[in-house]
Structure formats: C-alpha cells, structure tokens
Design a protein around this motif. Structure first.
Motif, PDB file in Angstrom:
ATOM      1  N   ASP A  84       0.833  -1.201   0.000  1.00  0.00           N
ATOM      2  CA  ASP A  84       0.000   0.000   0.000  1.00  0.00           C
ATOM      3  C   ASP A  84       0.871   1.257   0.000  1.00  0.00           C
ATOM      4  OD1 ASP A  84      -2.395   1.445   0.092  1.00  0.00           O
ATOM      5  OD2 ASP A  84      -2.507   1.351   2.278  1.00  0.00           O
ATOM      6  N   ILE A  85       1.864   1.307   0.852  1.00  0.00           N
ATOM      7  CA  ILE A  85       2.774   2.458   0.894  1.00  0.00           C
ATOM      8  C   ILE A  85       3.449   2.646  -0.462  1.00  0.00           C
ATOM      9  CG2 ILE A  85       4.965   3.278   1.851  1.00  0.00           C
ATOM     10  CD1 ILE A  85       4.049   2.156   4.554  1.00  0.00           C
ATOM     11  N   ASP A  86       3.940   1.559  -1.044  1.00  0.00           N
ATOM     12  CA  ASP A  86       4.608   1.653  -2.346  1.00  0.00           C
ATOM     13  C   ASP A  86       3.669   2.188  -3.421  1.00  0.00           C
ATOM     14  OD1 ASP A  86       6.876   0.905  -4.265  1.00  0.00           O
ATOM     15  OD2 ASP A  86       5.191  -0.250  -5.086  1.00  0.00           O
ATOM     16  N   SER A  87       2.390   1.829  -3.316  1.00  0.00           N
ATOM     17  CA  SER A  87       1.438   2.224  -4.358  1.00  0.00           C
ATOM     18  C   SER A  87       1.201   3.729  -4.395  1.00  0.00           C
ATOM     19  CB  SER A  87       0.115   1.480  -4.163  1.00  0.00           C
ATOM     20  OG  SER A  87      -0.645   2.003  -3.083  1.00  0.00           O
ATOM     21  N   TRP A  88       1.528   4.424  -3.317  1.00  0.00           N
ATOM     22  CA  TRP A  88       1.336   5.878  -3.234  1.00  0.00           C
ATOM     23  C   TRP A  88       2.672   6.616  -3.178  1.00  0.00           C
ATOM     24  CZ3 TRP A  88      -3.449   7.573  -4.005  1.00  0.00           C
ATOM     25  CH2 TRP A  88      -4.530   6.735  -3.697  1.00  0.00           C
ATOM     26  N   SER A  89       3.708   6.079  -3.745  1.00  0.00           N
ATOM     27  CA  SER A  89       5.055   6.617  -3.535  1.00  0.00           C
ATOM     28  C   SER A  89       5.574   7.506  -4.663  1.00  0.00           C
ATOM     29  CB  SER A  89       6.041   5.461  -3.323  1.00  0.00           C
ATOM     30  OG  SER A  89       6.105   4.641  -4.484  1.00  0.00           O
ATOM     31  N   ARG A  90       4.828   7.639  -5.751  1.00  0.00           N
ATOM     32  CA  ARG A  90       5.342   8.371  -6.910  1.00  0.00           C
ATOM     33  C   ARG A  90       4.975   9.857  -6.838  1.00  0.00           C
ATOM     34  NH1 ARG A  90       2.557   6.157 -11.770  1.00  0.00           N
ATOM     35  NH2 ARG A  90       0.793   6.227 -10.299  1.00  0.00           N
ATOM     36  N   VAL A  91       5.927  10.723  -7.215  1.00  0.00           N
ATOM     37  CA  VAL A  91       5.666  12.159  -7.254  1.00  0.00           C
ATOM     38  C   VAL A  91       5.729  12.661  -8.689  1.00  0.00           C
ATOM     39  CG1 VAL A  91       6.579  12.512  -4.926  1.00  0.00           C
ATOM     40  CG2 VAL A  91       8.081  12.825  -6.900  1.00  0.00           C
ATOM     41  N   ASP A  92       5.143  13.831  -8.909  1.00  0.00           N
ATOM     42  CA  ASP A  92       5.229  14.530 -10.185  1.00  0.00           C
ATOM     43  C   ASP A  92       6.373  15.532 -10.054  1.00  0.00           C
ATOM     44  OD1 ASP A  92       4.964  16.322 -12.317  1.00  0.00           O
ATOM     45  OD2 ASP A  92       2.787  16.117 -12.393  1.00  0.00           O
ATOM     46  N   ASP A  93       7.520  15.193 -10.591  1.00  0.00           N
ATOM     47  CA  ASP A  93       8.715  16.017 -10.393  1.00  0.00           C
ATOM     48  C   ASP A  93       8.528  17.440 -10.911  1.00  0.00           C
ATOM     49  OD1 ASP A  93      10.218  14.011  -9.142  1.00  0.00           O
ATOM     50  OD2 ASP A  93      10.861  13.177 -11.064  1.00  0.00           O
ATOM     51  N   ARG A  94       7.801  17.609 -12.005  1.00  0.00           N
ATOM     52  CA  ARG A  94       7.600  18.950 -12.552  1.00  0.00           C
ATOM     53  C   ARG A  94       6.758  19.795 -11.602  1.00  0.00           C
ATOM     54  NH1 ARG A  94       4.572  19.240 -16.978  1.00  0.00           N
ATOM     55  NH2 ARG A  94       5.506  21.159 -17.779  1.00  0.00           N
ATOM     56  N   MET A  95       5.752  19.182 -10.995  1.00  0.00           N
ATOM     57  CA  MET A  95       4.915  19.931 -10.058  1.00  0.00           C
ATOM     58  C   MET A  95       5.668  20.242  -8.766  1.00  0.00           C
ATOM     59  SD  MET A  95       2.050  21.092 -11.010  1.00  0.00           S
ATOM     60  CE  MET A  95       1.504  21.515  -9.341  1.00  0.00           C
ATOM     61  N   VAL A  96       6.490  19.312  -8.307  1.00  0.00           N
ATOM     62  CA  VAL A  96       7.292  19.572  -7.108  1.00  0.00           C
ATOM     63  C   VAL A  96       8.231  20.754  -7.356  1.00  0.00           C
ATOM     64  CG1 VAL A  96       9.136  18.658  -5.637  1.00  0.00           C
ATOM     65  CG2 VAL A  96       7.149  17.235  -6.178  1.00  0.00           C
ATOM     66  N   THR A  97       8.886  20.767  -8.514  1.00  0.00           N
ATOM     67  CA  THR A  97       9.783  21.875  -8.855  1.00  0.00           C
ATOM     68  C   THR A  97       9.009  23.192  -8.934  1.00  0.00           C
ATOM     69  OG1 THR A  97      11.280  20.411 -10.054  1.00  0.00           O
ATOM     70  CG2 THR A  97      11.386  22.753 -10.591  1.00  0.00           C
TER      71      THR A  97
END
Length: 205
Positions: A84-97
């Motif tokens: 479950d934790i892994d399933s929510w682990s991805r970020v949008d690098d462009r939005m973070v920047t």
C-alpha cells in the motif's frame, strides 16, 4: 488577502504526487486472497479512520480482512501495508519543482490525507518536503479533509488568517470545504491553469 505573506497550500496526491500506482489494487487483492472488486470496496470504505489517525495500520488491515471474512497473520498484513505504501510513492517532479519555485512569492505548505505510517515513509523518501513552510499529514494531525479541523490546523500552524491561503486540490469537495473556512480555493486540473490562477492571485514579485 491580508497584508501578510500569502500561502499556497497544496494537496499531495493528484497535485504534487501521482495517484495510486496502476495495478496496485489487484496486487493487494491477490495478497489478501479476496476478489479485486470486493477488496477495493473494503479498502476505500474503511479508509477514513486510518487516514485520520484513528486506527493503526494493523487495525485498518485487520478491519479490511474481517469485512471480507478473511484472516491473515502479521506477515501478510505487513506485506499489504508495504504494498500500500509503495502504491502511493510516486511524485510529479515537474509539479514539485514548480511548487518550490513559488517560495520566492509566497509561503508554500502541504495538507494531505495520508495515514501516519505512510507519512513517515513518504517524508523519508522525499527530502524536498523539508523545504516547505509547513507539512500537515492527516494521520499525524488527526484530521482528514474535508474535515474543517484539517484546514484550521494549517491556519494555526502558520499563524495566518484563512484569507491568506490559496488551497489547491484536485477534489472539488475538499476545495469547497477549504472555502467554507474562509480560504481561497483552486480546483487543480493542470499546472498551466494553476500558474495562471496564481499569477492573478499572488502579488507581483
């Protein structure tokens, strides 16, 4: 907006981070031994107390399995928790920047519905969180959107007025809840639309 520094308050999943990893629900259903549709219903129906810090991970997963008339030992529950934790682990690098770039013009904060153990894992994996002005995870503050208490927490933590905030979320009910507390709200549909809204709302640097 008051004369104080404006605050852009971001949701996490669906804005700065990606929604659940494709195929994750089927994987967890297989781990549990439940049909995918029944598992998905149980997963979401019982989620809010876990998000709000009212249940531990073990209590949540035990409740999910009980609702499916299944039992599992601690090892299987831990497998489910980690999947479950892994399933929510991805970020949008462009939005973070982009969010980080706004700190030249405003305070930048985060308010996310996320269980406490997920929050710990996410904070460890994402060091950029340390550079935000405030991070509020529902499992830690014991309040999950759209509960007004979640928004009031951010107002108090940042020593601000509700009108100082622009809250950005991809769920309309959460935007409406923020607006009901006196915050400004933006329903997120993409970075370009958000940038245009912020260029209107934020003072010219």
């Amino acid at each position: 907006m008051s004369s104080r520094r404006p605050i852009v308050l971001f949701d996490l999943f669906g804005v700065l981070a990606c929604h659940q990893r494709p195929g994750a629900m089927d994987r967890m259903a297989a781990l549990s031994g439940a049909p995918p549709d029944a598992f998905t219903t149980a997963y979401w129906t019982l989620r809010r107390p876990y998000d709000a810090g009212e249940r531990t991970a073990f209590q949540y997963w035990t409740a999910v399995l009980d609702s499916l008339s299944l039992t599992a030992g601690p090892d299987t529950i831990e497998e489910l928790r980690l999947a479950d934790i892994d399933s929510w682990s991805r970020v949008d690098d462009r939005m973070v920047t982009y969010a980080q770039s706004l700190r030249e013009r405003a305070a930048v904060a985060l308010l996310s519905n996320i269980p406490a153990d997920h929050a710990d894992a996410f904070r460890t994996a994402q060091p950029w969180l340390r550079h935000l002005d405030h991070v509020a995870f529902s499992g830690k503050i014991k309040a999950a959107k759209p509960d007004p208490a979640a928004f009031r927490h951010c107002v108090a933590a940042l020593h601000a007025d509700p009108a100082d905030f622009l809250f950005v979320d991809d769920r309309a009910e959460n935007v409406r809840a923020a607006q009901a507390t006196g915050m400004n709200g933006h329903l997120f549909t993409g970075r370009e639309e958000l940038a245009a809204a912020l260029d209107t709302w934020l003072p010219i640097p």
